[in-house]
Design a protein around this motif. Structure first.
Motif, PDB file in Angstrom:
ATOM      1  N   MET A   1       0.820  -1.210   0.000  1.00 49.27           N
ATOM      2  CA  MET A   1       0.000   0.000   0.000  1.00 49.27           C
ATOM      3  C   MET A   1       0.854   1.260   0.000  1.00 49.27           C
ATOM      4  SD  MET A   1      -2.860  -1.267  -0.397  1.00 49.27           S
ATOM      5  CE  MET A   1      -3.629   0.349  -0.536  1.00 49.27           C
ATOM      6  N   PHE A   2       2.055   1.191   0.558  1.00 46.18           N
ATOM      7  CA  PHE A   2       2.975   2.329   0.516  1.00 46.18           C
ATOM      8  C   PHE A   2       3.333   2.651  -0.928  1.00 46.18           C
ATOM      9  CE2 PHE A   2       7.017   4.486   0.576  1.00 46.18           C
ATOM     10  CZ  PHE A   2       6.985   5.297   1.703  1.00 46.18           C
ATOM     11  N   VAL A   3       3.677   1.628  -1.693  1.00 45.64           N
ATOM     12  CA  VAL A   3       4.037   1.822  -3.110  1.00 45.64           C
ATOM     13  C   VAL A   3       2.835   2.327  -3.896  1.00 45.64           C
ATOM     14  CG1 VAL A   3       4.802   0.657  -5.208  1.00 45.64           C
ATOM     15  CG2 VAL A   3       5.872   0.105  -3.012  1.00 45.64           C
ATOM     16  N   ILE A   4       1.651   1.768  -3.622  1.00 44.24           N
ATOM     17  CA  ILE A   4       0.441   2.217  -4.322  1.00 44.24           C
ATOM     18  C   ILE A   4       0.121   3.668  -3.970  1.00 44.24           C
ATOM     19  CG2 ILE A   4      -2.062   1.894  -4.483  1.00 44.24           C
ATOM     20  CD1 ILE A   4      -1.582  -1.109  -4.177  1.00 44.24           C
TER      21      ILE A   4
ATOM     22  N   LYS B   1       8.033   9.678  -8.618  1.00 43.03           N
ATOM     23  CA  LYS B   1       9.110   8.921  -9.260  1.00 43.03           C
ATOM     24  C   LYS B   1      10.155   8.438  -8.256  1.00 43.03           C
ATOM     25  CE  LYS B   1      11.874  13.007 -10.494  1.00 43.03           C
ATOM     26  NZ  LYS B   1      12.532  13.744 -11.603  1.00 43.03           N
ATOM     27  N   TRP B   2      10.131   9.003  -7.039  1.00 41.81           N
ATOM     28  CA  TRP B   2      11.072   8.597  -5.990  1.00 41.81           C
ATOM     29  C   TRP B   2      10.424   7.632  -5.004  1.00 41.81           C
ATOM     30  CZ3 TRP B   2      15.824   9.859  -7.168  1.00 41.81           C
ATOM     31  CH2 TRP B   2      16.067  11.003  -7.939  1.00 41.81           C
ATOM     32  N   VAL B   3       9.384   6.919  -5.433  1.00 42.38           N
ATOM     33  CA  VAL B   3       8.643   6.051  -4.513  1.00 42.38           C
ATOM     34  C   VAL B   3       9.535   4.959  -3.930  1.00 42.38           C
ATOM     35  CG1 VAL B   3       7.791   4.630  -6.439  1.00 42.38           C
ATOM     36  CG2 VAL B   3       6.602   4.608  -4.242  1.00 42.38           C
ATOM     37  N   ILE B   4      10.397   4.352  -4.745  1.00 37.35           N
ATOM     38  CA  ILE B   4      11.268   3.280  -4.241  1.00 37.35           C
ATOM     39  C   ILE B   4      12.281   3.819  -3.237  1.00 37.35           C
ATOM     40  CG2 ILE B   4      12.912   1.472  -4.861  1.00 37.35           C
ATOM     41  CD1 ILE B   4       9.989   0.905  -5.596  1.00 37.35           C
ATOM     42  N   PRO B   5      12.986   4.929  -3.549  1.00 37.79           N
ATOM     43  CA  PRO B   5      13.880   5.502  -2.535  1.00 37.79           C
ATOM     44  C   PRO B   5      13.164   5.872  -1.242  1.00 37.79           C
ATOM     45  CG  PRO B   5      14.407   6.409  -4.682  1.00 37.79           C
ATOM     46  CD  PRO B   5      13.141   5.604  -4.858  1.00 37.79           C
ATOM     47  N   LYS B   6      11.893   6.290  -1.350  1.00 34.45           N
ATOM     48  CA  LYS B   6      11.142   6.621  -0.138  1.00 34.45           C
ATOM     49  C   LYS B   6      10.741   5.368   0.637  1.00 34.45           C
ATOM     50  CE  LYS B   6       9.222  11.051  -1.590  1.00 34.45           C
ATOM     51  NZ  LYS B   6       7.998  11.827  -1.932  1.00 34.45           N
ATOM     52  N   TYR B   7      10.587   4.253  -0.087  1.00 31.72           N
ATOM     53  CA  TYR B   7      10.221   3.000   0.589  1.00 31.72           C
ATOM     54  C   TYR B   7      11.412   2.374   1.318  1.00 31.72           C
ATOM     55  CZ  TYR B   7       9.254  -1.941   1.234  1.00 31.72           C
ATOM     56  OH  TYR B   7       9.125  -3.188   1.780  1.00 31.72           O
TER      57      TYR B   7
END
Length: 303
Positions: free
Chosen positions: A144-147, A153-159
């Motif tokens: 749900m974090f990724v969704i 565009k920085w979703v992975i670095p934020k995860y």
């Protein structure tokens, strides 16, 4: 818990698979000096009942993410009077602490403040120390974090900080478990569970589904079974990030329960994690019934 309180540190010759509850109890055991084991058991039950009662508060704030305060109060009341939770809290076992941690996790995860979202990951890691099924809570939150931030565009670095936080909280305990038991008892427990699946995969799966459905209905009785089926349909009709998170959480967290019922390990408490969702679905139904009624406040009071 008693050994840890006496030694001042965790025992080095043995450990439990899920020792978060025992470690939590050891804090209180170190404050008291009783003459019999029964007195420590009574203290354990009291702490469990107290935590179970406190869980009403995060349940209220969780439902407030969906409805206004008067409906949230009704939903919290349903949680407070659920007979299986009351009975379970009298046993002094892990579920009370586990439930309050996963409820706090969900409530914090719905925040718009990213620091609070990351803090919810800390709480989910603590729930994993209490019961290893908390690992599946983290998996649900990760999805749900990724969704939630998929347009960034920085979703992975934020995860990645969330993943690092989760691992850092678990690391001391996994190192301890590996030194004492030879394995971390979190990831390896999941892997060992998969290895235990019988050769007859179809029979194994069908047995799990059958028992899951039976115990799901059993956990809905006596009150939730009136409101939850309709509330579930209303939840599906009102899909947003909050309702989707509850669905994702319920589905992914059901996987270890399905495995347990396939073994079979037959116990209603494997589905206690669904009760926060049951409360939300119940309020969906009540809101639908009374919201357009001019006597809605009186109806809510009667309920």
């Amino acid at each position: 818990a008693k050994t840890t309180a006496e030694l001042g540190h965790l025992p080095v010759s043995y450990s439990l698979d899920n020792n978060g509850w025992a470690i939590f109890l050891s804090i209180f055991f170190s404050l008291f000096s009783f003459n019999s084991a029964l007195e420590y058991m009574n203290l354990q039950r009291f702490i469990s009942m107290f935590i179970s009662t406190l869980t009403v508060i995060p349940i209220y704030f969780l439902i407030r993410k969906f409805f206004d305060s008067k409906y949230a109060l009704v939903g919290a009341m349903f949680f407070a009077v659920e007979p299986r939770l009351i009975q379970n809290s009298l046993l002094g076992i892990t579920e009370s602490l586990y439930l309050i941690l996963i409820t706090i996790t969900l409530t914090l995860f719905f925040s718009n403040n990213k620091k609070i979202i990351y803090f919810s990951i800390v709480i989910s890691a603590l729930s994993t120390l209490v019961r290893s099924e908390g690992l599946f809570l983290f998996i649900a939150l990760s999805v749900m974090f990724v969704i939630r931030f998929r347009k960034d565009k920085w979703v992975i670095p934020k995860y990645l900080p969330a993943l690092a936080i989760f691992m850092m909280v678990l690391l001391p305990m996994t190192i301890y478990q590996t030194n004492v038991l030879g394995e971390d008892r979190v990831v390896t427990r999941v892997i060992n569970g998969v290895d235990r699946i019988s050769d007859s995969y179809v029979d194994f799966a069908l047995r799990g589904i059958e028992n899951y459905v039976k115990f799901l209905v059993w956990d809905l009785i006596p009150v939730f079974i009136i409101f939850v089926p309709i509330g579930f349909l209303l939840l599906l009709r009102n899909l947003n990030f909050h309702s989707s998170t509850i669905l994702m959480y319920s589905i992914i967290m059901s996987l270890p329960a399905l495995f347990a019922y396939s073994v079979p390990a037959l116990d209603t408490r494997y589905l206690f994690f669904l009760y926060p969702g049951f409360c939300i679905m119940t309020v969906y139904t009540i809101n639908k019934i009374v919201d357009k009624n001019k006597f809605k406040n009186y109806i809510i009071i009667i309920i």
